[in-house]
Design a protein around this motif. Structure first.
Motif, PDB file in Angstrom:
ATOM      1  N   TRP A  68       0.837  -1.208   0.000  1.00  0.00           N
ATOM      2  CA  TRP A  68       0.000   0.000   0.000  1.00  0.00           C
ATOM      3  C   TRP A  68       0.869   1.253   0.000  1.00  0.00           C
ATOM      4  O   TRP A  68       0.522   2.262  -0.616  1.00  0.00           O
ATOM      5  N   GLY A  69       1.991   1.183   0.688  1.00  0.00           N
ATOM      6  CA  GLY A  69       2.926   2.298   0.678  1.00  0.00           C
ATOM      7  C   GLY A  69       3.547   2.521  -0.689  1.00  0.00           C
ATOM      8  O   GLY A  69       3.718   3.659  -1.125  1.00  0.00           O
ATOM      9  N   VAL A  70       3.864   1.417  -1.373  1.00  0.00           N
ATOM     10  CA  VAL A  70       4.403   1.523  -2.730  1.00  0.00           C
ATOM     11  C   VAL A  70       3.352   2.127  -3.662  1.00  0.00           C
ATOM     12  O   VAL A  70       3.659   3.014  -4.471  1.00  0.00           O
ATOM     13  N   ALA A  71       2.101   1.674  -3.530  1.00  0.00           N
ATOM     14  CA  ALA A  71       1.031   2.209  -4.381  1.00  0.00           C
ATOM     15  C   ALA A  71       0.773   3.686  -4.091  1.00  0.00           C
ATOM     16  O   ALA A  71       0.668   4.506  -5.017  1.00  0.00           O
ATOM     17  N   ALA A  72       0.698   4.040  -2.817  1.00  0.00           N
ATOM     18  CA  ALA A  72       0.452   5.441  -2.453  1.00  0.00           C
ATOM     19  C   ALA A  72       1.632   6.318  -2.854  1.00  0.00           C
ATOM     20  O   ALA A  72       1.451   7.395  -3.435  1.00  0.00           O
ATOM     21  N   GLY A  73       2.830   5.853  -2.548  1.00  0.00           N
ATOM     22  CA  GLY A  73       4.019   6.620  -2.910  1.00  0.00           C
ATOM     23  C   GLY A  73       4.176   6.780  -4.412  1.00  0.00           C
ATOM     24  O   GLY A  73       4.554   7.849  -4.895  1.00  0.00           O
ATOM     25  N   GLY A  74       3.878   5.731  -5.149  1.00  0.00           N
ATOM     26  CA  GLY A  74       3.948   5.815  -6.604  1.00  0.00           C
ATOM     27  C   GLY A  74       2.943   6.798  -7.165  1.00  0.00           C
ATOM     28  O   GLY A  74       3.251   7.576  -8.079  1.00  0.00           O
ATOM     29  N   THR A  75       1.733   6.785  -6.620  1.00  0.00           N
ATOM     30  CA  THR A  75       0.703   7.712  -7.084  1.00  0.00           C
ATOM     31  C   THR A  75       1.083   9.162  -6.774  1.00  0.00           C
ATOM     32  O   THR A  75       0.959  10.044  -7.632  1.00  0.00           O
ATOM     33  N   ILE A  76       1.547   9.395  -5.560  1.00  0.00           N
ATOM     34  CA  ILE A  76       1.949  10.747  -5.156  1.00  0.00           C
ATOM     35  C   ILE A  76       3.103  11.237  -6.020  1.00  0.00           C
ATOM     36  O   ILE A  76       3.096  12.366  -6.519  1.00  0.00           O
ATOM     37  N   THR A  77       4.099  10.378  -6.206  1.00  0.00           N
ATOM     38  CA  THR A  77       5.278  10.763  -6.969  1.00  0.00           C
ATOM     39  C   THR A  77       4.940  10.976  -8.443  1.00  0.00           C
ATOM     40  O   THR A  77       5.438  11.918  -9.074  1.00  0.00           O
ATOM     41  N   PHE A  78       4.082  10.124  -8.997  1.00  0.00           N
ATOM     42  CA  PHE A  78       3.674  10.296 -10.389  1.00  0.00           C
ATOM     43  C   PHE A  78       2.959  11.634 -10.579  1.00  0.00           C
ATOM     44  O   PHE A  78       3.227  12.359 -11.542  1.00  0.00           O
ATOM     45  N   ALA A  79       2.076  11.968  -9.654  1.00  0.00           N
ATOM     46  CA  ALA A  79       1.370  13.251  -9.742  1.00  0.00           C
ATOM     47  C   ALA A  79       2.345  14.421  -9.630  1.00  0.00           C
ATOM     48  O   ALA A  79       2.196  15.433 -10.328  1.00  0.00           O
ATOM     49  N   ALA A  80       3.342  14.283  -8.773  1.00  0.00           N
ATOM     50  CA  ALA A  80       4.346  15.342  -8.637  1.00  0.00           C
ATOM     51  C   ALA A  80       5.156  15.503  -9.918  1.00  0.00           C
ATOM     52  O   ALA A  80       5.425  16.630 -10.359  1.00  0.00           O
TER      53      ALA A  80
END
Length: 111
Positions: A68-80
């Protein structure tokens, strides 16, 4: 170094990066507020991003919630990354791209 050690090191570094980014966003410094204003995000959106980054860091640390951390972090980073590229801040997007790539070995870490 073996792969589990590299993966665990990646988890520690990535979770540390998300923790620092989350604390920086939550601080709401004038630089942070100016950047979010430049990117046309709503007022106080930096606080939502800060909380999301801290949650991603917490999820990455706990082995049971790491995916879940990988998914959340990936989503946040992709948006950034998309935001930075959209506003032609190419050099600032490079560290975010490296953070996104570093989520791959972090996702391979086991307890």
């Amino acid at each position: 170094m073996t792969i589990p050690i590299i993966a665990r090191l990646a988890v520690d570094l990535v979770s540390g990066a998300f923790c620092l980014a989350g604390l920086l966003n939550l601080s709401g410094s004038t630089h942070v507020r100016a950047a979010y204003r430049l990117w046309h995000y709503p007022h106080h959106f930096y606080r939502i991003v800060g909380v999301a980054e801290l949650m991603a860091a917490l999820f990455l640390i706990v082995p049971e919630t790491r995916i879940w951390g990988v998914a959340a972090g990936g989503t946040i980073t992709f948006a950034a990354i998309v935001t930075l590229l959209h506003h032609r801040q190419y050099l600032w997007s490079l560290p975010a791209m490296l953070l996104l790539v570093s989520l791959v070995p972090a996702s391979l870490a086991h307890a």
